[in-house]
Design a protein around this motif. Structure first.
Motif, mmCIF file in Angstrom:
data_model
loop_
_atom_site.group_PDB
_atom_site.id
_atom_site.type_symbol
_atom_site.label_atom_id
_atom_site.label_comp_id
_atom_site.label_asym_id
_atom_site.label_seq_id
_atom_site.Cartn_x
_atom_site.Cartn_y
_atom_site.Cartn_z
ATOM 1 N N GLY A 158 0.790 -1.214 0.000
ATOM 2 C CA GLY A 158 0.000 0.000 0.000
ATOM 3 C C GLY A 158 0.825 1.268 0.000
ATOM 4 O O GLY A 158 0.368 2.312 0.482
ATOM 5 N N GLY A 159 2.056 1.172 -0.519
ATOM 6 C CA GLY A 159 2.936 2.325 -0.594
ATOM 7 C C GLY A 159 3.786 2.564 0.634
ATOM 8 O O GLY A 159 4.644 3.452 0.639
ATOM 9 N N ASP A 160 3.591 1.770 1.690
ATOM 10 C CA ASP A 160 4.313 1.993 2.949
ATOM 11 C C ASP A 160 5.711 1.404 2.956
ATOM 12 O O ASP A 160 6.628 1.942 3.577
ATOM 13 N N GLY A 161 5.900 0.255 2.321
ATOM 14 C CA GLY A 161 7.147 -0.486 2.454
ATOM 15 C C GLY A 161 7.055 -1.506 3.575
ATOM 16 O O GLY A 161 6.079 -1.537 4.342
ATOM 17 N N VAL A 162 8.060 -2.340 3.681
ATOM 18 C CA VAL A 162 8.068 -3.400 4.692
ATOM 19 C C VAL A 162 8.736 -2.913 5.977
ATOM 20 O O VAL A 162 9.498 -1.952 5.975
ATOM 21 N N ASP A 163 8.435 -3.609 7.062
ATOM 22 C CA ASP A 163 9.063 -3.271 8.345
ATOM 23 C C ASP A 163 10.512 -3.730 8.403
ATOM 24 O O ASP A 163 11.368 -3.043 8.980
ATOM 25 N N VAL A 164 10.786 -4.906 7.825
ATOM 26 C CA VAL A 164 12.110 -5.530 7.933
ATOM 27 C C VAL A 164 12.505 -6.098 6.577
ATOM 28 O O VAL A 164 11.674 -6.675 5.864
ATOM 29 N N VAL A 165 13.775 -5.939 6.229
ATOM 30 C CA VAL A 165 14.340 -6.581 5.046
ATOM 31 C C VAL A 165 15.441 -7.538 5.487
ATOM 32 O O VAL A 165 16.325 -7.159 6.268
ATOM 33 N N LEU A 166 15.388 -8.772 4.991
ATOM 34 C CA LEU A 166 16.499 -9.710 5.124
ATOM 35 C C LEU A 166 17.105 -9.857 3.732
ATOM 36 O O LEU A 166 16.528 -10.501 2.853
ATOM 37 N N ASP A 167 18.256 -9.236 3.513
ATOM 38 C CA ASP A 167 18.875 -9.184 2.199
ATOM 39 C C ASP A 167 20.027 -10.170 2.111
ATOM 40 O O ASP A 167 21.045 -10.018 2.790
#
Length: 323
Positions: free
Chosen positions: A202-211
């Motif tokens: 919804g345009g917000d982005g994720v809370d956490v990224v595991l890259d």
């Protein structure tokens, strides 16, 4: 004892090496099954004297599952016969010696399943802990179709994650990702990663990224992360250098973490492994987190193991049986 040995040519060979004895604070495990990792082929090639490598012989492998065969002085947490699993160097061998703090119980798990869990569990849970992950959050996992990434997808859902977005370069692996709990599969590089994540949230982005990829993928993760979110770099399969947009980093008030769970810092590693006991390990024992196993191969056929690790359609782990 027998072991798969590198440093003698382009392939591992099944040879004989001295059987280990436990020192203070150590246990020896009678190994039943072992699992491969991304690092295995790199180490093998770096030691290959036929290709300019070091020519230094070593016992391969990092993951095992079996039973405790002997305990060293000062160890009261394990007894002979305890079913265990874990991660430590020189695991492609009949007997494995490990710091007693690095060993995990494998309650109810068959060795062929248990051996493929420890590295993924400690890596993904350690990264989530670094990001302060809590139930109800959304998580982006890059390189989600790797053996470790697939465990991360399941672990996020088992720990109460609201949604998982996972990337893969291979369309055929989309079904595997969905089976592992991924809600939104992003095919890269043909799909713009940042836009796909923003559209899914919804345009917000994720809370956490595991890259797990690094390189340009790491840069694309920053504007795909929610305000005050966390980005954790775990691996660099797409390269270590990355040019990032500092506006995306600063205006979103992001926190970037770098993690490395190696054996050179035993106290740190012991803490990461102990962190699995409250929730992550029970989830694996309940079957909520299962390793994705590409195939099982006997260690008497090391060329087959290596060929599968080199295959472009490899999905998950290769389990090595000690026939």
């Amino acid at each position: 004892m027998r072991a798969l040995v590198g440093g003698v040519g382009p392939s591992w060979v099944l040879g004989e090496v001295p059987r280990p004895t436990p020192g203070p604070g150590q246990v020896v495990i009678r190994n039943r099954a072992a699992a491969t990792n991304n690092a295995d082929l790199g180490v093998l090639r770096a030691a290959d004297p036929a290709s300019g490598g070091t020519g230094e012989r070593y016992v391969a492998g990092y993951e095992y599952a079996g039973e405790v065969a002997a305990v060293g002085a000062g160890v009261d947490s394990w007894q002979v016969g305890d079913p265990v699993m874990g991660t430590t160097p020189e695991s492609f061998a009949e007997f494995v010696v490990a710091d007693h703090r690095f060993v995990l119980p494998r309650n109810g798990l068959a060795p062929e399943v248990a051996c493929a869990l420890p590295t993924g569990l400690l890596t993904e849970h350690g990264a989530l802990a670094a990001a302060g992950f809590t139930a109800g959050q959304t998580v982006l996992i890059t390189g989600a179709s790797t053996g470790i990434g697939l465990i991360g997808c399941q672990l996020v859902k088992a720990l109460g994650g609201a949604a998982v977005i996972g990337t893969t370069r291979t369309p055929a692996k989309a079904a595997t990702l969905r089976a592992a709990g991924v809600d939104t599969v992003v095919l890269v590089p043909e799909t713009d990663l940042t836009r796909a994540v923003l559209d899914a949230t919804g345009g917000d982005g994720v809370d956490v990224v595991l890259d797990h990829l690094g390189g340009s993928t790491f840069a694309a993760c920053l504007p795909a992360t929610k305000q005050f979110g966390h980005v954790v770099n775990i691996g660099r399969l797409a390269g270590a250098p990355s040019t990032v947009d500092l506006y995306a980093l600063s205006y979103r008030n992001l926190t970037v973490h770098g993690v490395s769970f190696g054996f050179s810092r035993p106290d740190h590693m012991a803490g990461v492994i102990a962190g699995l006991l409250p929730a992550a390990l029970p989830a694996a024992e309940r079957g909520e987190v299962r390793p994705v196993i590409d195939c099982t191969a006997p260690w008497s056929d090391p060329d087959r193991i290596q060929d599968r690790l080199d295959a472009p359609d490899l999905t998950g782990k290769v389990v090595v049986t000690l026939d």
